[in-house]
Design a protein around this motif. Structure first.
Motif, PDB file in Angstrom:
ATOM      1  N   CYS A   1      -6.308  -9.235  -4.299  1.00  0.00           N
ATOM      2  CA  CYS A   1      -7.811 -10.319  -4.858  1.00  0.00           C
ATOM      3  C   CYS A   1      -9.033  -9.965  -3.985  1.00  0.00           C
ATOM      4  N   GLY A   2      -9.346  -9.714  -3.990  1.00  0.00           N
ATOM      5  CA  GLY A   2     -10.643  -8.967  -2.684  1.00  0.00           C
ATOM      6  C   GLY A   2     -11.465 -11.101  -2.605  1.00  0.00           C
TER       7      GLY A   2
ATOM      8  N   ARG B   1       4.943 -11.740  -0.860  1.00  0.00           N
ATOM      9  CA  ARG B   1       3.040 -10.871   0.051  1.00  0.00           C
ATOM     10  C   ARG B   1       3.755  -9.513   0.761  1.00  0.00           C
ATOM     11  N   THR B   2       2.418  -8.642   0.655  1.00  0.00           N
ATOM     12  CA  THR B   2       2.565  -7.541   1.449  1.00  0.00           C
ATOM     13  C   THR B   2       1.884  -7.180   1.726  1.00  0.00           C
ATOM     14  N   GLY B   3       0.457  -8.047   2.506  1.00  0.00           N
ATOM     15  CA  GLY B   3      -0.402  -7.427   2.539  1.00  0.00           C
ATOM     16  C   GLY B   3      -0.451  -7.301   3.797  1.00  0.00           C
ATOM     17  N   SER B   4      -1.857  -8.858   4.305  1.00  0.00           N
ATOM     18  CA  SER B   4      -2.489  -8.676   5.687  1.00  0.00           C
ATOM     19  C   SER B   4      -1.459  -8.650   6.527  1.00  0.00           C
TER      20      SER B   4
ATOM     21  N   GLY C   1      -4.255 -14.127  -4.416  1.00  0.00           N
ATOM     22  CA  GLY C   1      -4.966 -13.892  -2.831  1.00  0.00           C
ATOM     23  C   GLY C   1      -5.275 -13.202  -3.073  1.00  0.00           C
ATOM     24  N   LYS C   2      -5.462 -12.828  -1.767  1.00  0.00           N
ATOM     25  CA  LYS C   2      -6.231 -11.611  -0.883  1.00  0.00           C
ATOM     26  C   LYS C   2      -5.123 -10.531  -0.800  1.00  0.00           C
TER      27      LYS C   2
END
Length: 732
Positions: free
Chosen positions: A654-655, A699-702, A633-634
Motif C-alpha cells: 500500500c503506497g 513482509r517481503t518489502g523494504s 502496510g507500505k
C-alpha cells in the motif's frame, strides 16, 4: 767270484778244466819253490763296477791261438788251482822264495789312488789271444775270452807266483794272471803232450803288464742292474726306460731296480691324484701340472741316462718287449689326461647345471614366498620368477633346469590362482587377469596352453566379487566389478546373472518405499536414490525396468519423508522436503498436498500448535465463510494460513500507508489500522470452512520490514463474514 749276469755269458762256454789235478810231468822241480809261494796281490774292483773276471754281454770270444803260438821267451809257471784267490781278495802275505827277485821300481801313484808296478819285461808282446781288448769304452777289467789250447804239464822252473817272467828268465812277481795262464788246452805243447802251454806276454795296461786297470770312464750306477757307463751304449734301451718313466708309474726305474727314483715317481703321481680327484670344475691348478710335468720329464731324462749303458737282468726275449711296452704304456698318462679332461668337463657341466638349478630354485622360492600375499604387493616378484623361467627355457633348452620349467610353470599358475581356488573372488581378479595376459608377455612355446581357460574363472570372479560387495552394501566396488565384467565378457552368462542380481537388489531396496513400510523413509529414499543412480550408470546391462520402479519408489519415499518430518516436528526439514517434492514432481497428484504440508510446517515453525495435525490431503466440504484480508502496510505481504484448509495469499504494498505507533500515534492518536477508505488497501478474500485457523504474515518489502513475521490465530464460525487487516507497527 760272483755270478756273471746272464747276458755276459758267451753262448758256448769253453770246457771247464780241473786245474787242481796235476797232469803228468806237472810236478815242479825240486829246486823250484811251490806254486803260489811268491807274493801275490789281488786288486778289488771298484764298488759297483764290472768284476774283473766279468765278460761283457757283447764280448766275442777270441779265437784260440795255435798251441804252438806261445812265445819262445815265455817261462811257463805252474797253473794255479781253480780255487785260487779270487780277484777281490786282499793281498796275501808273500812266502819266501829261493828265486832272487828283481829290484822293482818304486811304485807310482795313479789317479785312482793305486800304484803302478814296474814296467813289463822286455820282449813282452801284445795282448794275449784270450784277452779281448776293452770294447765300446767298457770296463778295463779282465775281458772274458776263450782260453787258448795249450799243453797241460808242470810249471816251468823259471818263475814263481802269478805274473810274467822277466827278461832274465827268473821268476817275477806282480799282479795279474800267471805267465802260463789259468788254463790250457789238452794237446802237445812246449812242455810235451801233457804239459802246460807257454802263455804270451800280457797286453799293455793289464795287470800282467805291471799296471793297474784304469779308472772307469763314468761313476758307476747304483742298485741292482744300474748302469754307470760301463756297458755297451744301447740308445733304444735308453729310450724305452725314459718312456717307461713317462708312464707316470716309474716303471723305467723299476726295470733298472732304481727304487728311490721309482718311489719319487710314485709319490708325485699319488700327490697329483690326491689333488686332482675327484675332478671338479676348476681342474688342477696350473702350478701343480707344471710341477708334475717337470718331475716326469726329469724322471724320463734320468731314466734314459741310466738305461743307456745299463745291464738289464731280464732275458733277451723280455728285453725286446721293453720298448713296445713303453710305447703302449704311454697310453696310461694320455688316457688318464683324456679321462680327467672328460671328468672335468662333466664336473663343469654339472656345476653349470647346478647353477641353472640354483636360479630355478631362487625363482621357485619367490613364488612360494608370495603365495597368499595380495597380488599388487607380490606382482614384481612374480614377474621376476616368470622372467627366470622364460630365460632358462629359451637360453638353455637342453638343461635339467629347462626340463623342469614346464612343471614350475604349472606350479606358478597354481600358486597365482590360489585365491580363486580358495573362493576369494575379489582377491582372485588381479591374479587371474595376470594369468590371462601371459600370452602377451611370455614366449608362446614356453607358455603353451596354460593361459587358456582363464576367461570363465575371471568372469566368475568378477561376478562373485561384485555380488559379495553388494551384500556388504559396498555398491561402488560392486558396480566396478560388474562394469568390468560386462566390458570384458559381454557374452558371458554372468552378465545376465548380474542383470538379475542388480535389478532384484534395486527392487528389494525400493520396496519399503513403494509400500510405505520403510521405518526411515528419508534414509531409505536416499539409499535407493543412490543405488538407482549407480545401477543406471552400469553399461552393458538392460536394467531399465528396475531403474523405473526405483524412481517411482523414490517419489513415494520423498513424500513419506516429508510427512514423517512434519510429524516429528522437524518443520524446517519438512518444508525443504515438500518444496523439493513439488519441484521434482509438479504433475504428481500429491504435489498439492505437499505444498499444503510445507505451508503448515512454515506456520508450525512459529506456532507449534499449527503442527498438531497434518493438513488433510483433500478439501473438506460444507459452507465456507468469507474473510477479507487487507494490507495496510507500505510493503507487500504474504499471508499463510492452515486449519481445515491450508493455503497462502500475497497482497501488494500500500503506497500511501504508513506504520503505526511512534510518531504517527503521537500526531493522530485516533488512527486505526485500515481505518481509511477501503478502496485504498490492497485486499483478498478467503473462503474458509468453519474451524480454527493459524495465520502467518511475512513482509517481503523494504529493509525496515523485510523478514518481519507475525503469527495469529482465528476461529471461523459458520454464518459470519470476517475481515483481517494486516499492518506494521514501529517505534518511529
Amino acid at each position: 767270484m760272483g755270478e756273471d749276469p746272464n747276458d755276459a755269458r758267451p753262448e758256448h762256454a769253453p770246457p771247464k778244466l780241473d786245474l787242481n789235478k796235476p797232469g803228468p810231468g806237472d810236478e815242479p822241480p825240486a829246486d823250484e819253490p811251490p806254486a803260489g809261494s811268491g807274493e801275490t796281490v789281488m786288486i778289488r774292483p771298484a764298488r759297483g763296477g764290472t768284476p774283473r773276471d766279468a765278460t761283457p754281454a757283447d764280448a766275442v770270444p777270441a779265437p784260440a791261438p795255435p798251441r804252438d803260438a806261445t812265445p819262445a821267451d815265455a817261462v811257463p809257471v805252474p797253473a794255479p788251482p781253480r780255487d785260487a784267490t779270487p780277484a777281490d781278495a786282499v793281498p796275501a802275505e808273500a812266502a819266501p822264495s829261493d828265486a832272487a827277485p828283481q829290484d822293482p821300481a818304486p811304485p807310482q801313484a795313479t789317479p785312482t789312488g793305486s800304484f803302478r808296478l814296474p814296467a813289463p819285461a822286455p820282449g813282452a808282446g801284445g795282448p794275449a789271444p784270450w784277452e779281448a781288448p776293452p770294447q765300446n769304452g767298457g770296463s778295463t777289467g779282465t775281458a772274458a775270452s776263450a782260453a787258448p789250447a795249450g799243453s797241460f804239464g808242470p810249471a816251468d822252473s823259471s818263475g814263481s807266483g802269478f805274473g810274467p817272467a822277466d827278461s832274465s828268465g827268473t821268476s817275477g812277481s806282480g799282479f795279474g794272471p800267471p805267465p802260463g795262464g789259468f788254463g790250457g788246452g789238452f794237446g802237445a805243447g812246449a812242455g810235451g803232450p801233457y804239459g802246460h802251454g807257454q802263455a804270451p806276454a800280457a797286453a799293455p795296461g793289464w795287470a800282467g803288464a805291471g799296471t793297474l786297470p784304469p779308472p772307469p770312464s763314468a761313476p758307476p750306477g747304483f742298485g741292482p742292474g744300474g748302469g754307470g757307463g760301463q756297458g755297451e751304449s744301447r740308445p733304444l734301451q735308453a729310450v724305452a726306460v725314459g718312456l717307461l718313466n713317462l708312464s707316470c708309474l716309474g716303471l723305467g726305474y723299476v726295470l733298472l731296480r732304481q727304487w728311490i727314483g721309482a718311489a719319487v715317481c710314485w709319490a708325485a703321481t699319488a700327490a697329483l691324484l690326491l689333488l686332482a680327484l675327484p675332478a671338479d670344475a676348476d681342474g688342477v691348478p696350473l702350478g701343480v701340472l707344471v710341477g708334475y710335468g717337470v718331475v716326469l720329464l726329469a724322471a724320463a731324462a734320468d731314466g734314459a741316462r741310466r738305461g743307456l749303458r745299463a745291464t738289464l737282468s731280464a732275458g733277451a726275449a723280455a728285453r725286446r718287449l721293453v720298448l713296445p711296452l713303453a710305447l703302449v704304456l704311454l697310453a696310461v698318462p694320455a688316457g688318464g689326461a683324456v679321462a680327467y679332461g672328460s671328468a672335468r668337463d662333466e664336473a663343469r657341466e654339472e656345476a653349470f647345471q647346478q647353477s641353472l638349478l640354483a636360479r630355478l630354485a631362487t625363482a621357485d622360492a619367490l613364488v612360494k614366498a608370495r603365495e597368499g600375499v595380495r597380488f599388487d604387493l607380490a606382482e614384481s616378484d612374480y614377474t621376476t620368477a616368470l622372467d627366470t623361467y622364460e630365460k632358462l627355457a629359451i637360453d638353455h633348452p637342453g638343461s635339467r633346469a629347462a626340463k623342469l620349467v614346464p612343471e614350475r610353470l604349472d606350479a606358478y599358475v597354481t600358486s597365482v590362482s590360489k585365491p580363486y581356488t580358495d573362493k576369494k573372488y575379489c582377491e582372485a581378479v588381479d591374479p587371474l587377469k595376470h594369468l590371462r595376459e601371459l600370452p602377451d608377455t611370455l614366449d608362446a612355446k614356453v607358455l603353451g596352453d596354460r593361459a587358456d581357460g582363464f576367461d570363465e574363472p575371471l568372469a566368475q570372479s568378477l561376478y562373485e566379487c561384485g555380488a559379495g560387495e553388494l551384500r556388504r552394501e559396498a555398491t561402488k566396488p560392486a558396480h566396478e566389478a560388474f562394469t568390468e565384467l560386462a566390458s570384458t565378457f559381454p557374452e558371458s552368462v554372468y552378465v545376465g546373472q548380474t542383470e538379475k542380481l542388480v535389478g532384484d537388489g534395486l527392487r528389494n531396496a525400493a520396496a519399503p518405499l513403494s509400500d510405505g513400510s520403510a521405518p526411515d523413509p528419508c534414509g531409505t529414499t536416499e539409499e535407493v536414490r543412490t543405488q538407482r543412480s549407480d545401477v543406471a550408470a552400469l553399461k552393458g546391462y538392460d536394467l531399465s525396468g528396475p531403474v523405473g520402479d526405483a524412481a517411482r519408489a523414490i517419489q513415494k519415499g520423498v513424500f513419506s519423508c516429508g510427512t514423517k518430518q512434519f510429524r516429528d516436528e522437524e518443520y524446517s526439514d519438512a518444508v525443504k522436503t515438500m518444496d523439493q517434492y513439488a519441484k521434482d514432481y509438479p504433475k504428481s497428484p500429491q504435489t498439492a498436498h505437499a505444498r499444503t504440508i510445507s505451508i503448515a510446517a512454515q506456520i508450525a515453525d512459529h506456532e507449534p500448535a499449527a503442527g498438531k495435525k497434518l493438513p488433510p490431503s483433500t478439501v473438506p466440504g460444507g459452507s465456507r465463510m468469507p474473510m477479507v484480508v487487507s494490507n495496510d502496510g507500505k510493503d507487500s505481504v504474504e499471508l499463510l494460513y492452515t486449519g481445515p484448509v491450508t493455503g497462502k495469499i500475497t497482497l501488494k504494498a500500500c503506497g500511501s500507508c504508513t506504520n503505526y505507533g511512534g510518531i504517527r500515534e503521537a500526531v493522530d492518536p485516533d488512527a486505526k489500522p485500515c481505518g481509511g477508505s477501503s478502496s485504498k488497501y490492497p485486499k483478498a478474500t478467503l473462503q474458509l470452512p468453519a474451524g480454527t485457523y493459524y495465520f502467518l504474515q511475512r513482509r517481503t518489502g523494504s529493509l525496515s520490514s523485510a523478514g518481519e513475521t507475525k503469527d495469529s490465530k482465528a476461529v471461523i464460525e459458520p454464518g459470519y463474514t470476517y475481515t483481517n487487516c494486516l499492518y506494521v507497527t514501529s517505534q518511529f
